[in-house]
Design a protein around this motif. Sequence first.
Motif, short mmCIF file in Angstrom:
data_model
loop_
_atom_site.label_atom_id
_atom_site.label_comp_id
_atom_site.label_asym_id
_atom_site.label_seq_id
_atom_site.Cartn_x
_atom_site.Cartn_y
_atom_site.Cartn_z
N LEU A 1 0.86 -1.19 0.00
CA LEU A 1 0.00 0.00 0.00
C LEU A 1 0.89 1.23 0.00
CD1 LEU A 1 -2.73 1.55 0.41
CD2 LEU A 1 -2.40 1.22 2.87
N ALA A 2 0.76 2.04 -1.05
CA ALA A 2 1.52 3.31 -1.10
C ALA A 2 0.55 4.44 -0.79
CB ALA A 2 2.20 3.45 -2.45
N GLY A 3 0.13 5.20 -1.80
CA GLY A 3 -0.80 6.31 -1.54
C GLY A 3 -2.26 5.87 -1.43
N GLY A 4 -2.56 4.72 -1.97
CA GLY A 4 -3.89 4.14 -1.80
C GLY A 4 -4.99 4.75 -2.65
N GLN A 5 -4.65 5.62 -3.59
CA GLN A 5 -5.71 6.33 -4.31
C GLN A 5 -6.43 5.47 -5.34
OE1 GLN A 5 -6.63 9.59 -3.16
NE2 GLN A 5 -5.49 8.39 -1.69
N ILE B 1 -6.26 13.99 -4.30
CA ILE B 1 -5.62 12.78 -4.83
C ILE B 1 -4.13 13.01 -5.02
CG2 ILE B 1 -5.45 11.38 -6.96
CD1 ILE B 1 -8.56 11.56 -7.07
N ARG B 2 -3.76 14.20 -5.49
CA ARG B 2 -2.33 14.49 -5.69
C ARG B 2 -1.57 14.56 -4.36
NH1 ARG B 2 -4.52 17.97 -9.94
NH2 ARG B 2 -4.32 19.82 -8.65
N ASN B 3 -2.29 14.90 -3.30
CA ASN B 3 -1.63 14.96 -1.99
C ASN B 3 -1.29 13.58 -1.45
OD1 ASN B 3 -1.56 17.70 -1.78
ND2 ASN B 3 -3.52 17.86 -0.68
N ARG B 4 -1.97 12.56 -1.90
CA ARG B 4 -1.74 11.22 -1.37
C ARG B 4 -1.17 10.26 -2.42
NH1 ARG B 4 -3.84 9.06 3.37
NH2 ARG B 4 -4.88 10.58 4.70
N GLY B 5 -1.62 10.39 -3.65
CA GLY B 5 -1.21 9.46 -4.69
C GLY B 5 0.29 9.57 -4.97
N THR B 6 0.94 8.43 -5.23
CA THR B 6 2.38 8.43 -5.49
C THR B 6 2.65 8.13 -6.96
OG1 THR B 6 2.61 6.07 -5.05
CG2 THR B 6 2.82 7.58 -3.16
N LEU B 7 3.80 8.60 -7.43
CA LEU B 7 4.17 8.34 -8.82
C LEU B 7 4.40 6.85 -9.05
CD1 LEU B 7 4.86 11.42 -8.25
CD2 LEU B 7 6.49 11.22 -10.14
N ALA B 8 5.07 6.22 -8.09
CA ALA B 8 5.37 4.79 -8.25
C ALA B 8 4.08 3.97 -8.25
CB ALA B 8 6.31 4.32 -7.14
N GLY B 9 3.19 4.29 -7.33
CA GLY B 9 1.93 3.57 -7.24
C GLY B 9 1.14 3.70 -8.53
N ASN B 10 1.18 4.89 -9.10
CA ASN B 10 0.47 5.15 -10.34
C ASN B 10 1.02 4.29 -11.48
OD1 ASN B 10 0.13 7.50 -12.82
ND2 ASN B 10 -1.63 6.92 -11.59
N LEU B 11 2.36 4.13 -11.52
CA LEU B 11 2.95 3.30 -12.58
C LEU B 11 2.58 1.83 -12.39
CD1 LEU B 11 6.52 4.86 -12.94
CD2 LEU B 11 4.62 4.95 -14.58
N VAL B 12 2.61 1.37 -11.14
CA VAL B 12 2.31 -0.03 -10.87
C VAL B 12 0.85 -0.34 -11.18
CG1 VAL B 12 2.13 -1.75 -9.03
CG2 VAL B 12 4.16 -0.28 -9.18
N TRP B 13 -0.03 0.63 -10.95
CA TRP B 13 -1.45 0.40 -11.21
C TRP B 13 -1.70 0.23 -12.72
CZ3 TRP B 13 -4.58 -1.17 -7.61
CH2 TRP B 13 -5.95 -1.29 -7.91
N ALA B 14 -0.83 0.89 -13.53
CA ALA B 14 -0.86 0.71 -14.99
C ALA B 14 -2.22 0.97 -15.62
CB ALA B 14 -0.36 -0.68 -15.38
N ASP B 15 -2.87 2.01 -15.13
CA ASP B 15 -4.17 2.39 -15.70
C ASP B 15 -3.93 3.03 -17.07
OD1 ASP B 15 -6.56 3.66 -16.42
OD2 ASP B 15 -7.04 4.19 -14.34
N PRO B 16 -4.54 2.49 -18.11
CA PRO B 16 -4.26 3.04 -19.44
C PRO B 16 -4.71 4.50 -19.59
CG PRO B 16 -6.02 1.40 -19.54
CD PRO B 16 -5.47 1.36 -18.14
#
Lengths: 281, 778
Positions: A29-33, A104-119
């Motif tokens: 669990l990173a930013g959890g967004q 969302i930007r306050n909690r979401g992480t760049l790494a988490g976003n890449l791992v989620w791989a949302d197109p």
Amino acid sequence: MKPAPFDYESPVTLDDALALLDRPGACPLAGGQSLIPNLSMRRTRPDLLVDLRRVPDLRSIETNAGTLRIGPMVTFAEAAASPEVRDACPLVIEAIRHVGSPAIRNRGTLAGNLVWADPASELPLVAVALGAVLTLRRRDGEREVAAADFLLGAFECAIRPGEIVTSIRFPVAGPGARASFAEVSPRRNAPALAAVAAQIEVVDGKVRAARIVVGGVHPVPLRLTAVEVALEDAGPGTDLPDLGASVAKRAVGSLPDAADYASAVVPPLVGRTIASILAAS
Amino acid sequence: MAVGLVGTSVRRIEDHRLLTGKACYVADIVLPQMLHMAVVRSTRAHAEIVEIRVDKALAYPGVRLVLTGEDVRHLGPLPCIDLFPDSKPALHRVLALDKVRYVGEPIAVVIADDGYAVEDAAELVEVVYRDLPVVLDLGEAASEAPPALLYPEFDTNVANVCRQEVGDPDAAFTDAAHVFEETFRIHRYAAAPMETRGVVADPTGQGGRITLHTSTQFPHLVRAFLGGVLGIPESDIRVVAPDVGGGFGAKCEFYPEEVISVVAARRLGRPVRWIEGRQEHFVATTHAREQIHTMRAAVDADGIVTAVTLRSLTSNGAAMFTLATTPASISSAMLRGPYRIPNYRAESLSVLTNKTPLAVYRGAGHPQAVLCMELMMDRIARDLGIDRIDLRRRNMLTKGELPSDRGTAIVLAGKVVYDTGDYPGCLDQVLELAGWDDRLRRQAEARGEGRIVGLGVACFVEETAIGPYETGHVRVDGSGKVTVLTGASPHGQGTATAIAQLVAEELQIPIADVTVRHGDTDVVADGVGTFASRGGAIAGAAARLAAHKVREKAVLIASELLEAAAVDVAWVDGRAEIVGVPGRGVTLAEIARRATAWNSLPAGLSSFNLDEVAHHQVPGIAFANAAHVVEVEIDRDTGTVRVLDYAVVHDSGRIINPMIVEGQVHGGIAQGLGGLLMEEIAYDATGRPLVSGFQDYFLPTSAEMPDIRTGFMESPTPLNPYGMKGAGEGGTTGAVGAITGAIADALAPLGIRVAGDGPFTPPAVMALLRARGEGVGA
């Protein structure tokens, strides 16, 4: 809207975190967004959630020897406010403008976003455009994967069970680098229907190191090398936005499995990002 | 001090509490021993229920009870209050019995100790289905040979036909110089209030008396409906609508969870809580809008529309909910809007489909009607080469023609008789505000540059401030402070502020001395609720009437205290004074204390206490009107529609608080814009909705909103003593027609005809452009 049962650990060292993640059914669990809403909708059902929040040294941003290194727990808001990121990777800053809402930007992480791989999300485009390299660490070692190889499909990436991203490294942009990010979405800050990430170095009116990556056409970011080459090879006086748009149209038009809407709108968006970069140069 | 308080932009007295986190919504209510409920919902659009297996769920730790349709077979269905005499009563059961008719229909409930266990256990309820053919397409559903009948006992999927007939339309069509026909489609979307629904049912009152806390717009009606379904007297039920985070009509319905939570709570003897999830909300709370209108217009050589006929289909979903025929009834009764059109015929069908039930949402049937009428006006103007504004003026009722009996009627509300208004004046004013001529010039320039710019105009009349009545109760106690109990049940509108303004002005006291209470059937003995733009006007009128009676009584008491004749007592700054002797007077507190039970009855009075109740009986519908002008630009490359400019002139009679009315208009426009540009609840071929929450259902934000210039006209209605009409829905009603009109205008030169068919998302607009070879990607 309550998650299915899961165990929760909040380790305070990276070794402990990796040991916990080695267990079957563990999920970091990173930013959890993205993860938390999916837990609540019971679309994701991990046995164990390993919260990385208390693990030290995962929040750093540093530039060293031509490389910008962003730690895995760096949030979008932190990256957007960082002078290092601004100087080294203006495209990251441009893209973050389109990410979610301030909360969302306050909690979401760049790494988490890449791992989620949302197109439909922005950062994968940027990572591919800039040739980012991810360090993936597991209990018994680590490996490095280029962003283009990391993103495999819609919500699919190369991370294996037990691994976490410990850094994202971006090459520092050359002098004269300018960036632009454009997207179409049903509403501001909603998931993109089509997007273009562009970074170009303009030195003495000449284009160098053009990077044009588009989203929405394929489930993974699509780099338009033909456009990059055309821009770099263009003679003086060429209408670069027009050139970019027409080459993009040919490039996207020749793809067999391209998404209909994105294929139609990406070429003009390519033209717009180039125009916007030239206007700022 | 309080002179002229009405008509001023007093700050909302509700806001400090709401904005500082002090509000109390249903989800904030925590009671001792409270249990949690989850609803097991159908995953099939149309199927027989073969078997429901509950053993695993019952065995799950913490589970107290599982109820299925069999357990409540003896309970009647949920009422629909706007059925016509020959309607097919396709009523919704508390829990599905034998059959399910839409994805999301409640099949069973699970009650458990905590909110997590109950959702775990709900997953363990197994339902065995035998699928039936699915009816989704409105035309097919209403046809002679539908794919299936939702209620075979009725032998049709058409649950209701609402007819209107005015004049002789057949003769008018025979004589017409031109006849126009168009089919307009309005897609399905929903109110999506910020707070979802929720209930806490508490059976622990004295003698098993029930308190139902529910996020509703009409607690008194919920009390009546609940008593009716359960067969218990209303006096055994208290319904509380605590703070409610938006309703927009979707909470002006009586829902199965409001019954089954009470059944479960009574069975277990403990409070039961259910809070709707957002994903659940999109299948479990009523949807709105979906209609197809086939409209014909007869026009004479001068561009006068002599007749209109309408055949409309409303996709009512799988059952007739509380207000099921109202959307079709309103759009058929109000289609002609401000236009004379002396001959008219409508046949509006409410059709059953395998979708979530559809009911009222901000504007009910008005937005659809305005869209159809205004697009038709534009089409007539375009085809006949008449200026679209001129065409509207030629056909518009003038001030001198009012009142005007339109010959139609709205279910529950009554006859359509336009009371007051200046429709051409309103149009003139909005054109001025919008800078219409200048805008036309700039549109021509923009088109010359290859830009796709459109102008939309919508003029409409809308039903507001409907009856049957509302209550107001004003009480002054020994503190000298004033408490108002209102039968309205506001949920964000600012009605308490408006009522406080009316009462404070009547009594000439500071607004801070007035407390307004609502939403609790034990506090407010009788009331109707907040819907149909009625709160401020109708509840406001009732409260003001009660305050007036209080003031008259206060003067009588004061005359005794001051030893003066009542005619010599003046009411000044919230106190009674002897005329001409400003020093000699008594305060409201002194007067109130004189009237208390431990004093003798004041001379000339027949009752103690400074306390009066008024019922404002509504003699007829007050009709508000407005004109909207909007400019949009379509991005040729991406299909994105951007609303560039908005001007609106709104006439809702006498205005209590201009800031609140302006806010209502702006918020309404935002909802109209969202519904047209981004919101849709689409279904796949099997009847599964394609929306799962706010990740794929997009509501507009401030970023999509244009600046709005707002003008007001005030045409007081004679239907209440203060001239007020309703202002809650007009923004939405106008926006839907005006924005669609602007999109149609933008695309018309490209040969693209728009007849509804929203939402106008970038891919949808791109598809229109590409079909005509206009998009770059074509």
